[in-house]
Design an enzyme around this catalytic site. Structure first.
Site, PDB file in Angstrom:
ATOM      1  N   CYS A  54       0.871  -1.183   0.000  1.00 29.42           N
ATOM      2  CA  CYS A  54       0.000   0.000   0.000  1.00 29.42           C
ATOM      3  C   CYS A  54       0.907   1.231   0.000  1.00 29.42           C
ATOM      4  O   CYS A  54       2.070   1.143  -0.419  1.00 29.42           O
ATOM      5  CB  CYS A  54      -0.965  -0.019   1.189  1.00 29.42           C
ATOM      6  SG  CYS A  54      -0.168   0.055   2.809  1.00 29.42           S
ATOM      7  N   ASP A  61      -8.262   3.843   1.318  1.00 24.61           N
ATOM      8  CA  ASP A  61      -7.282   4.269   2.318  1.00 24.61           C
ATOM      9  C   ASP A  61      -8.024   4.783   3.561  1.00 24.61           C
ATOM     10  O   ASP A  61      -8.733   5.789   3.484  1.00 24.61           O
ATOM     11  CB  ASP A  61      -6.431   5.381   1.693  1.00 24.61           C
ATOM     12  CG  ASP A  61      -5.310   5.809   2.606  1.00 24.61           C
ATOM     13  OD1 ASP A  61      -5.288   5.385   3.778  1.00 24.61           O
ATOM     14  OD2 ASP A  61      -4.461   6.582   2.143  1.00 24.61           O
ATOM     15  N   CYS A  91      -1.245   0.752   7.481  1.00 25.12           N
ATOM     16  CA  CYS A  91      -2.683   0.477   7.631  1.00 25.12           C
ATOM     17  C   CYS A  91      -3.110  -0.744   6.822  1.00 25.12           C
ATOM     18  O   CYS A  91      -3.305  -1.820   7.367  1.00 25.12           O
ATOM     19  CB  CYS A  91      -3.517   1.698   7.211  1.00 25.12           C
ATOM     20  SG  CYS A  91      -3.220   3.172   8.204  1.00 25.12           S
ATOM     21  N   ARG A  92      -3.271  -0.570   5.497  1.00 19.62           N
ATOM     22  CA  ARG A  92      -3.913  -1.621   4.695  1.00 19.62           C
ATOM     23  C   ARG A  92      -3.034  -2.843   4.451  1.00 19.62           C
ATOM     24  O   ARG A  92      -3.496  -3.980   4.563  1.00 19.62           O
ATOM     25  CB  ARG A  92      -4.376  -1.048   3.350  1.00 19.62           C
ATOM     26  CG  ARG A  92      -5.504  -0.059   3.485  1.00 19.62           C
ATOM     27  CD  ARG A  92      -5.674   0.736   2.222  1.00 19.62           C
ATOM     28  NE  ARG A  92      -4.522   1.613   1.982  1.00 19.62           N
ATOM     29  CZ  ARG A  92      -4.318   2.308   0.881  1.00 19.62           C
ATOM     30  NH1 ARG A  92      -5.184   2.208  -0.109  1.00 19.62           N
ATOM     31  NH2 ARG A  92      -3.257   3.089   0.752  1.00 19.62           N
ATOM     32  N   SER A  93      -1.754  -2.629   4.054  1.00 19.10           N
ATOM     33  CA  SER A  93      -0.959  -3.819   3.694  1.00 19.10           C
ATOM     34  C   SER A  93      -0.586  -4.684   4.908  1.00 19.10           C
ATOM     35  O   SER A  93      -0.553  -5.917   4.769  1.00 19.10           O
ATOM     36  CB  SER A  93       0.267  -3.459   2.840  1.00 19.10           C
ATOM     37  OG  SER A  93       1.129  -2.577   3.491  1.00 19.10           O
TER      38      SER A  93
HETATM   39  P1  4NP Z   1      -1.666   2.826   4.200  1.00 23.40           P
HETATM   40  O1  4NP Z   1      -2.284   4.169   4.818  1.00 23.40           O
HETATM   41  O2  4NP Z   1      -1.169   3.190   2.810  1.00 23.40           O
HETATM   42  O3  4NP Z   1      -2.850   1.923   4.144  1.00 23.40           O
HETATM   43  O4  4NP Z   1      -0.580   2.383   5.143  1.00 23.40           O
HETATM   44  C1  4NP Z   1      -1.627   5.397   4.824  1.00 23.40           C
HETATM   45  C2  4NP Z   1      -0.673   5.662   5.783  1.00 23.40           C
HETATM   46  C3  4NP Z   1      -0.068   6.889   5.802  1.00 23.40           C
HETATM   47  C4  4NP Z   1      -0.396   7.851   4.872  1.00 23.40           C
HETATM   48  C5  4NP Z   1      -1.332   7.573   3.899  1.00 23.40           C
HETATM   49  C6  4NP Z   1      -1.940   6.335   3.873  1.00 23.40           C
HETATM   50  N1  4NP Z   1       0.206   9.117   4.906  1.00 23.40           N
HETATM   51  O5  4NP Z   1      -0.154   9.975   4.090  1.00 23.40           O
HETATM   52  O6  4NP Z   1       1.087   9.355   5.761  1.00 23.40           O
END
Ligand code: 4NP
Length: 155
Positions: free
Chosen positions: A9, A124, A14-16
């Site tokens: 991700c 997200d 979060c997601r991965s």
């Molecule tokens: P992920 O979520 O891609 O599912 O880990 C996010 C974590 C951090 C950010 C964006 C999405 N960020 O902008 O910091």
């Protein structure tokens, strides 16, 4: 030989990590010989544990992801892993751009493995509410089950 699967991700907080956890559980259920990891396309959170809201939804579903630490995807990942599975289409486009000429990994979108959900993103949840983390868990579980089934069938 073990099949190696990497979930990717943006932040890897979060997601991965949730996809990694859901897939590990599903692979154990099916008795699959797999190596499983996750990474992010971005570098902001390298070395950090999962977002507390992601850890909480995993815990609510009986999985402890607190030991995971974020890392960024590398060129070598395209050689080490058989499948690199993106959580949304932006992640997939970034992976296509990062893929080295000798990268053997098959790239896909997680929900492409789920009948009727082709092309859909795991949204997200980072800027969302707790309920978005529950939705992300439901989505990664559906994707993990479908992907594990596909690998078990020898695809
Ligand atoms: P992920 O979520 O891609 O599912 O880990 C996010 C974590 C951090 C950010 C964006 C999405 N960020 O902008 O910091």
């Amino acid at each position: 030989m073990k099949t190696a699967v990497l979930f990717v991700c943006l932040g890897n907080i979060c997601r991965s990590p949730l996809a990694e956890a859901a897939f590990r559980r599903e692979a154990e259920r099916l008795g699959l010989e797999v190596e499983i990891d996750s990474a992010g396309t971005g570098d902001w959170h390298i070395g950090y544990p999962p977002d507390p809201r992601a850890a909480a939804v995993a815990a609510r579903n009986g999985v402890d992801i607190s030991d995971l630490r974020a890392r960024q995807v590398t060129a070598d990942d395209f050689r080490r892993f058989d499948h690199i599975v993106a959580l949304d289409s932006k992640n997939l486009r970034d992976l296509e751009r990062l893929r080295p000429a000798d990268g053997k990994a098959r790239l896909s979108l997680l929900l492409d493995h789920v009948d009727g959900r082709q092309g859909q993103a795991v949204a997200d949840p980072y800027y969302g509410e707790d309920s978005h983390f529950d939705s992300a868990w439901d989505d990664v579980t559906a994707g993990a089950q479908a992907l594990a089934r596909r690998i078990a069938e020898g695809e």
